[in-house]
Every structure is written in C-alpha cells, then in structure tokens.
Write a protein that holds these residues in place. Structure first.
Motif, short mmCIF file in Angstrom:
data_model
loop_
_atom_site.label_atom_id
_atom_site.label_comp_id
_atom_site.label_asym_id
_atom_site.label_seq_id
_atom_site.Cartn_x
_atom_site.Cartn_y
_atom_site.Cartn_z
N VAL A 7 0.83 -1.11 -0.19
CA VAL A 7 0.01 0.18 -0.13
C VAL A 7 0.83 1.12 -0.04
O VAL A 7 1.80 1.45 0.89
N SER A 8 0.56 2.28 -0.98
CA SER A 8 1.67 3.28 -1.02
C SER A 8 0.91 4.27 -1.84
O SER A 8 -0.39 4.19 -2.45
N HIS A 9 1.19 5.64 -1.55
CA HIS A 9 0.42 6.90 -1.94
C HIS A 9 0.83 6.90 -3.54
O HIS A 9 0.19 7.55 -4.52
N SER A 10 2.07 6.34 -3.80
CA SER A 10 2.65 6.40 -5.17
C SER A 10 2.76 5.04 -5.93
O SER A 10 3.28 4.02 -5.52
N LEU A 11 1.74 4.79 -7.16
CA LEU A 11 1.82 3.72 -7.82
C LEU A 11 3.29 3.44 -8.47
O LEU A 11 3.66 2.07 -8.37
N VAL A 33 2.25 -11.18 -4.52
CA VAL A 33 2.42 -9.93 -4.21
C VAL A 33 1.52 -8.99 -5.02
O VAL A 33 1.66 -8.85 -6.10
N LEU A 34 0.50 -8.17 -4.31
CA LEU A 34 -0.35 -7.34 -5.04
C LEU A 34 -0.01 -5.91 -4.67
O LEU A 34 0.31 -5.55 -3.22
N VAL A 35 -0.53 -4.87 -5.51
CA VAL A 35 -0.15 -3.55 -5.19
C VAL A 35 -1.42 -2.74 -5.31
O VAL A 35 -2.53 -3.04 -6.17
N ALA A 36 -1.59 -2.25 -4.18
CA ALA A 36 -2.92 -1.08 -4.25
C ALA A 36 -2.23 0.19 -3.76
O ALA A 36 -1.94 0.68 -2.61
N ALA A 37 -2.06 1.03 -4.84
CA ALA A 37 -1.51 2.45 -4.65
C ALA A 37 -1.96 3.54 -5.70
O ALA A 37 -2.47 3.02 -6.67
N GLY A 38 -1.89 4.68 -5.17
CA GLY A 38 -2.51 5.67 -5.93
C GLY A 38 -4.21 6.00 -5.93
O GLY A 38 -4.67 4.84 -5.79
N ILE A 39 -4.53 7.05 -6.44
CA ILE A 39 -6.03 7.02 -6.66
C ILE A 39 -6.23 7.38 -8.07
O ILE A 39 -5.83 8.46 -8.79
N LEU A 47 -1.58 10.92 -6.68
CA LEU A 47 -1.08 10.28 -5.36
C LEU A 47 -2.18 10.37 -4.38
O LEU A 47 -2.87 11.17 -4.29
N GLY A 48 -2.01 9.14 -3.43
CA GLY A 48 -3.07 8.86 -2.46
C GLY A 48 -3.35 7.62 -2.18
O GLY A 48 -2.82 6.67 -2.90
N THR A 49 -4.31 7.23 -1.26
CA THR A 49 -4.79 5.85 -0.89
C THR A 49 -6.04 5.70 -1.15
O THR A 49 -6.89 6.74 -0.57
N ASP A 50 -6.56 4.40 -1.19
CA ASP A 50 -8.09 4.29 -1.54
C ASP A 50 -8.36 2.92 -0.62
O ASP A 50 -7.91 1.89 -1.01
N ALA A 51 -9.19 3.04 0.47
CA ALA A 51 -9.37 1.94 1.36
C ALA A 51 -10.32 0.70 0.31
O ALA A 51 -9.96 -0.19 0.56
N GLN A 52 -11.01 1.26 -0.60
CA GLN A 52 -11.77 0.18 -1.20
C GLN A 52 -10.85 -0.57 -2.21
O GLN A 52 -10.84 -1.93 -2.25
N ILE A 54 -7.42 -1.11 -1.61
CA ILE A 54 -6.79 -1.84 -0.83
C ILE A 54 -7.53 -3.33 -0.44
O ILE A 54 -7.09 -4.24 -0.57
N SER A 55 -8.85 -3.17 0.11
CA SER A 55 -9.81 -4.22 0.38
C SER A 55 -9.86 -5.46 -0.79
O SER A 55 -9.63 -6.16 -0.54
N GLU A 56 -9.87 -4.72 -1.95
CA GLU A 56 -10.00 -5.58 -3.23
C GLU A 56 -8.65 -6.31 -3.22
O GLU A 56 -8.64 -7.68 -3.73
N ALA A 57 -7.87 -5.67 -3.06
CA ALA A 57 -6.24 -6.27 -3.10
C ALA A 57 -6.01 -7.41 -2.14
O ALA A 57 -5.47 -8.52 -2.45
N ILE A 58 -6.63 -7.12 -1.06
CA ILE A 58 -6.56 -8.13 0.09
C ILE A 58 -7.27 -9.33 -0.09
O ILE A 58 -6.70 -10.38 0.00
N GLU A 59 -8.54 -8.94 -0.60
CA GLU A 59 -9.18 -10.26 -1.01
C GLU A 59 -8.65 -11.22 -2.03
O GLU A 59 -8.57 -12.22 -2.31
N ALA A 60 -7.95 -10.33 -3.27
CA ALA A 60 -7.34 -11.16 -4.24
C ALA A 60 -6.14 -11.85 -4.08
O ALA A 60 -5.68 -12.79 -4.50
N ALA A 61 -5.47 -11.42 -2.57
CA ALA A 61 -4.18 -11.82 -2.10
C ALA A 61 -4.41 -13.03 -1.16
O ALA A 61 -3.66 -13.60 -0.60
N ASP A 62 -5.65 -13.25 -0.76
CA ASP A 62 -6.14 -14.21 0.35
C ASP A 62 -5.37 -15.20 0.35
O ASP A 62 -5.12 -16.24 -0.78
#
Length: 815
Positions: A7-11, A33-39, A47-52, A54-62
């Motif tokens: 999880v990062s502000h910068s893709l 390894v999945l990346v959830a970065a930027g908006i 630049l920024g982070t998006d909770a939605q 990130i949650s999708e990346a977590i589900e895909a990485a389960d």
C-alpha cells in the motif's frame, strides 16, 4: 505460503518496490504480491490511497497462511485499517499490517515468505529490515530492531549460534565475497532462500568478528557489513550440513556468479571480477601481443566527465603569459605521449597560427584566456561538425581535445589524472567517455581493458591510437551507463551489454577465454608463414599510420597512410623529408606500399586546403584532389624514387611501390603514370624510348569505388597491382556512411556482396595477359570472420592491423 499487499501513495513507487523485491527470489518460488497504490480518476493516477482498492487487493491476495500488508506513511495506514473492516472477518483475522519500512521491509518479507516462513516470522523480518543500515551508519550503539536474533521453528535457539562454530559437531563453510558491492541484498536473499526452504538452522558471521546472526535472515546477514574481500562464515550443527552447504553454493553462484570465490566446480571463478582480473593477468599490458584489439572486453565502467568548468579559472594580470605557460605545459604533456603522427598533429594544433591570432585578439579585447581558448577552438570545431562528416567530426574531436588540455592547464588541473582515478576505482576498468581523442588514447594505463564512446566512430584518431595499442573501442553508446556498472563488449561483432544476467555473463566469460586462448596459440606461430591446407601461401602484411619499428610477423607493409603519417605538418614535407621516412619504414618492415596522398575535404591537411563540401565522401578527394595540387604528387613520387635508390645502394633492393587512392577511371592512372615517367626521367636520366621497360617503381590502384571494380579489365592494362579498400567499398556499395552510427550497420550488411566483388576482381586480374596481384588492405582483412572468405575469393595477400597478424595467419592455416 503467505501473500503480501503493498500500500503506497505512489503507484510507480509501489510497482518499483515490488519489482526490486521479486528480483531477490528464484523464478517460481516467490509469494503472491499485489499492489494497491494511488487514486485513479479515470484518466490518470494521482497520489493517495483508497480503502476500497486496498480491500479488493487483500481479497485477491487471500491465503490460508495469511496476508502481510506493508504501508508507506500517513493515510496508507489508516486506509489499510479501514480496508480490513470491508473484508470478511475471517480474512481480516489472517491479515497483519507491518510496521516495517516499505522498500527494505518488502524485500525482506518476500525473501522470507519465499523460504516458507510464517506470517509472524515474515512480519518480524520486515520490521527488522533496517538493522543493516543502523549498524553501518549509526554513530552510537543503538539496539537492533525488535526481532533480531529471535529464531522460531526454522532456526535453533540464539544461544546456540556460537555453538555452530565452536562445537565439535559443528560444520563450517567459509566463502570469500568477491562482488564489488559485498554481501548485498541479492546474494543475502539467495542465502536466506536456500536455508529457509530446508528448515535447517544455519548461523552466519563475518570472519574475524564475534557477532553471530541467523543466516536465513536477509536483514541480519546484510547487517554484518560484509564487503568485497571479506569472508562470510556459515556454521551449523545439523547432520545435513553437506547438503545445505552445497545448496548455498549453488544458490549464490546461480543468482550471481560474481558473488563468491571458490564456488562449486561448475562455477568456480566465474565472476566478472575474477574472470576479468584473470584475463588481465593472461594478457597483462596493452603492449602484450595477445592483446590485439580483438579481445572480449570485461570490466567495470569508469565514467569520465570531460567538461572543464570556467568557474575554477582565476584571471591573471598577464593573460598572454598565462596562456603561453599553458601552451608549454600541453606541448610537454603531448610530447611525453610519444612520436605518433596523430599526437604530433595535436601539438601542431596547440600552436595553430590562425587560432593563436583569434585568441590573441580576444584577449586584447578584454576576454580572459580560458574563454578565448574555448571560443576559438569551439568555433573551429563547429565549422567542421556542420558538414556532418565522420572524418571532419574526428578533426573536430582533435580540436576539442587540444582545447580541453589547454583549459585544464589554465585552471591548474593535472593533464594526466586518469591513473589517479583508477586508483580509486574497481579494476579492470572500461573507460566510458563522450569521445575518445588521441592524447587520451595514447595515455591509457594498463588497467583500461577497453573504451566505450557515446559519439564518434571506430575510424577516428583516438580509436586508431587505441587500436594500435591493442585496446578495443566500442563507438556509439545509445543508453546510460553508471560508474561501476559491469560492461562487456565484443569489438568483432560490435555487441555490448551492461550488467548482463548470470547465465548470459557465463557465455561472455567462455567466449573471452576462447578468444584469448586462440590469440595466445596463434602467437606461437607468429613468425611462420600463412599456408592454407591446399598449400597456397598468403603473405600477411601490415597497415601503417605512423613511424614504426620492426613489426613481428609482418611480411611487408601493404598500406602506408601518408596523410596520417605526416598529419602533424603545417607545411608539406619536402621530397627529402619524405624520402628519409619512407626508406626507414622499408628498412623496418620490408617491401612497402605507399598510398599516395589521400587528402580531401573529408581528410583535410593544412598544406592542401580545400573548400568545405556538402558531401566530402563523394567530393574532391584522393587522386581527384591531386589533380589540383600536382606539386604535392611530384614531390611524393620523387621521394619514393629517392628512397628506393637509397635502399638499393644499401643492398636491400627496391622495396617501395605506390598506389593511387579513390580511382574510378583509367585516365586517372594514365595521368599519374605520365608524371611518374617524367620524374623517373629527371631522377634516373633514362632515355624516353627506353623508359617504360625500365620503370623502377611499380604503380597500383586502390579499388574503393564500384566503378573501379566493374572496370577492372581496363585497369589490368594500366597497373602493376591492385589493393582493395573494403572500408570505402562497403559504404559506397551500401550508400551508407560507415562513420554514421545510425547507418553504419548497413555498410556491414553488404560484406557478402563485397566478397563477391572481390572474387570477380581476382578472376579478372589473374586471367589478364600479365597476371595482376590482388591485395586487400581494408578492415575486413583484419577480421578473422572475413579474412578466410577473402582468401577463398582469390586474393593473393592481406594487409592487416599490427595486432591481428598472428590471428589472421592462424585463420588462413585453417582453410
């Protein structure tokens, strides 16, 4: 195996961090390894982070083993915590947000996960990722991050670490680290992966120290600060020690052969450092005959910045005197580099009267000496560069070189500081420069294995000087190179690689060894003639660009570039001066072919100035220019006749002959022969009626143009021999300037066509009423890949670069 989410502000940052971490693992062993970065706003990523997201990346990485989430800063943590509220509670329970640094933590986590570590172990490794930096950069004795030294089920109790080296049951392995960067992240990751996959407790320490760490931890091994030349000691009390040590050797050498010395038999010594240094020992100095300019170059980039900064110049009360002292220093420096004609030409440029007058006028007008020198030489170079011609560009290079030296002298910088730079640099070195000028090429120390230039070609003065010293040059680098990068290139195929992968590098190593072994073996028969399997002997002569002593193995000289030989002369050399030089050359190398002045707008000399031309290669050059300066030709022909007389009086016989450059019609030969007959009559007093039968000087032509090749039957009745200049012939056949890096490859692509032209030329010459000798003196003759084809096409002799005599002879013996 656990999974990871970044999880990062910068893709771009998150993507690059993932790429770096994944490179530390063996293919097929890395965790997900999945990346959830930027908006994303639909068009671009801000630049920024998006909770939605990130949650999708977590589900895909389960993963049943858990998910580790690494974050950069600020809202990345808050967004990740919020994302865990969006996913299934069971999945959230299997997730852990790491407190470790994003980049270093991710690298440590990926390596640890690839080794089969649990979620908690991976989190511990990620959090401890800064241990190496703290140890090496902190002035105080800061404690190691929490988790260091805590070994779980894949390692023994920390207290047993010392026992792994001192216990009677202990097995140890000592590995000398030869990588110039020491035990850095990649080999440390390979070590951790090899151990982690086998669940065997192995400990590590730097030889001569007492601190013991878990060898399965990338961060802890990195924190030992093991540099190039240090020894990594590994110890274990496990009965499977031989198995794990073998796996460690394999992992380290497979990941990068340049890491350790004394690896497994299959890879022992197969490193850029070891092989390059070994090759440097086998061919120790640029004067070694086996170092012929054809060898594979392996070494570390030494990037030389060539700009002198005016801010370091201090104006003196007497700028004229300051400049006079600078000129004196540069003349002295250039004089110390030898008597090569190119260097002599550079000395002449220091005192060029037109440039001196320009500089003096500027100084009188209030300009300081540094700026005046820069202005005058830059303007002179720019005039030549505008023509976009390689030869003129090389003359511009000479002007830049002298300007650079004068400016260095003016600001008080050492003129020959390359050796000082090398003392601070890894060797062997590959010099990377914008352009290679003759003074720099002449002063290259033995530690320089080769030279890579960003501009210029391989036919310039600097490249010629380097080649004469057996130093390969690669011209036209098209991408960035950093100081310390590993560079390998083949001057024969013109192929270059920067930081090649291990498997590719192993191929280069073998090729390099083969090339050196072949050259060394060829040298054993340097003095023996080149005789084909069918019994035909092919004389191998040498190309000469400057004064030379005896050339071992040469059976004469097939080409004297007189415009280079006298390049340092501001006025035309007299008949007497030329005669002395030609006679001395023949004494040293035997039968010698003098190419008549090959001057033109593309190769200007001060005593035969020609207006600039838009296309000098197709303009007034060679014999075309001699028609405008017949006095130069008369003096040169007379000088060769005089030299022959001197040699004959010494009992050596008439060793000299001449050939005409850039011929495309037989009437050009007739004109030169008529002048030769007149000068012969003046010199020998031969009766006109008897003159042709007693002509004492054989006359030949350079076959460089397609028209000359196609009219060979006409030429056979007018000449005594022909010599084929493949450099020009290739570019004229391809209509591609061989000095232009954008199209130079096209000139190489027509070599097969040129070989067929050579075959036709040889057939015509050999079937003439009086058979005509055919020689090749262009670069193709010096190339083992083409020399054999030229001989098979019917040529009678080859004239090659000095360093390639042995190799070309050996090539012919194998036909």
């Amino acid at each position: 195996m656990i999974s990871l989410v970044v999880v990062s502000h910068s893709l771009p940052l998150a993507t690059a961090a993932k790429e770096l971490a994944m490179q530390m693992t063996v293919a097929g062993s890395a965790p997900k390894v999945l990346v959830a970065a930027g908006i994303s706003d639909g068009e671009q990523v801000e630049l920024g982070t998006d909770a939605q997201q990130i949650s999708e990346a977590i589900e895909a990485a389960d993963s049943p083993d858990g998910v580790l989430i690494l974050v950069d800063l600020g809202s990345a943590l808050l967004s990740s915590q919020m994302a865990l509220e969006f996913v299934d509670p069971d999945l959230a329970d299997r997730c852990l947000i790491s407190a470790g640094p994003l980049v270093e933590g991710l690298v440590a986590a990926v390596v640890s996960a690839a080794g089969g570590a649990s979620l908690q172990e991976v989190a511990t490794q990620a959090q401890a990722a800064l241990a190496g930096k703290i140890d090496q950069l902190s002035d105080s004795q800061e404690p190691h991050p929490e988790g260091e030294g805590e070994f779980t089920e894949n390692a023994a109790d920390p207290a047993s670490g010392e026992d792994s080296f001192s216990s009677p049951e202990a097995a140890t392995l000592a590995l000398e680290i030869i990588d110039p960067h020491g035990m850095h992240a990649r080999p440390a990751a390979a070590l951790a992966a090899a151990i982690g996959a086998r669940k065997i407790p192995v400990f590590a320490r730097k030889a001569g120290t007492f601190r013991v760490v878990n060898a399965a931890s990338l961060t802890q091994v990195s924190s030992l600060g093991i540099a190039k030349g240090d020894t990594l000691e590994l110890g274990t009390t496990d009965p499977a020690a031989p198995e794990i040590f073998a796996a460690i050797r394999e992992a380290l050498t497979k990941t990068d052969p340049s890491t350790i010395a004394g690896g497994s038999e299959a890879t022992a010594g197969s490193s850029v450092n070891a092989i390059a240094e070994q090759l440097a020992k086998e061919v120790s100095t640029p004067s070694d005959p086996a170092r012929n300019g054809d060898q594979i170059v392996i070494g570390y980039a030494l990037v030389l910045e060539g700009h002198e900064d005016a801010e370091f110049y201090r104006v003196s009360p007497n700028e004229g005197q300051t400049l006079a002292e600078a000129r004196k220093a540069v003349r002295s420096y250039l004089g110390s580099l030898g008597s090569d004609s190119i260097i002599q030409m550079q000395i002449a440029l220091v005192d060029d009267p037109e440039l001196r007058a320009e500089i003096a006028d500027e100084i009188a007008g209030g300009t300081n000496a540094f700026t005046a020198v820069d202005n005058a030489y830059s303007a002179a170079a720019a005039k030549m560069e505008k023509l976009d011609d390689p030869y003129l560009a090389e003359r511009a290079t000479d002007l830049h070189a002298v300007s650079r030296l004068l400016k260095k002298a003016l600001i008080g910088t050492e003129l020959d500081n390359l050796e000082e730079l090398i003392k601070k640099h890894s060797t062997p070195a590959v010099l990377v420069v914008e352009e290679l000028d003759a003074p720099l090429a002449a002063s290259l120390p033995p530690e320089i294995e080769g030279v890579v230039t960003r501009s210029g070609g391989t036919t310039g003065h600097g490249a010629i000087v380097a080649a004469s010293r057996g130093i390969p040059v690669y011209a036209g680098l098209k991408w960035g190179v950093h100081d310390g990068d590993t560079i390998v290139f083949d001057p024969r195929t013109k192929h270059l690689e920067v930081n090649p992968k291990a498997r590719v590098f192993a191929h280069w190593i073998e090729l390099a060894r083969e090339r050196v072994a072949t050259a060394t073996k060829a040298l054993e028969q340097l003095e023996s003639p080149a005789i084909t399997a069918s019994g035909k002997q092919i004389p191998i002569q040498v190309n000469v660009s400057g004064p030379t002593g005896t050339v071992k193995g040469a059976e004469g000289c097939g080409l004297v570039r007189t415009e280079t030989l006298f390049a340092g002369y501001q006025a035309a050399p007299s008949r007497k001066q030329q005669a002395e030089v030609y006679a001395e050359l023949a004494r040293n190398v035997g039968p010698t072919t003098i190419r008549l002045w090959d001057i033109g707008a593309d190769k200007p000399l001060p005593f035969a100035k020609q207006p600039p031309e838009n296309n000098p290669f197709l303009g007034v050059r060679g014999v075309r220019l001699l028609r405008k300066f017949p006095h130069l030709l008369r003096d040169q022909l007379g000088a060769v006749l005089d030299a022959n007389q001197t040699l004959e009086s010494e009992g050596l016989g008439k060793l000299l002959r001449v050939m005409i450059p850039m011929v495309n019609h037989v009437h050009q030969v007739d004109w030169v022969r008529s002048l030769l007959e007149e000068i012969t009559a003046d010199t020998y007093g031969i009766d006109e009626a008897a003159r042709p039968a007693q002509m004492p000087l054989p006359l030949g032509i350079m076959v460089e143009t397609p028209s000359a090749a196609l009219r060979m039957k006409e030429f056979c009745e007018a000449v005594d021999f022909v010599s084929i200049g493949t450099n020009d012939l290739c570019q004229y056949v391809a209509a591609a300037d061989r000095g232009n890096s954008q199209v130079a490859d096209l000139a190489d692509e027509v070599r097969e066509t040129v070989v067929e032209m050579v075959r036709q030329i040889a057939e015509v010459c050999h079937h003439a009423a009086a058979p005509i000798e055919v020689c090749v003196c262009g670069d193709m003759a010096s190339d083992p890949a083409w020399a054999g084809k030229l001989v098979a096409a019917g040529v009678d002799s080859l004239s090659v670069r000095p360093g390639m005599i042995a190799m070309i002879k050996q090539t012919i013996r194998q036909l």
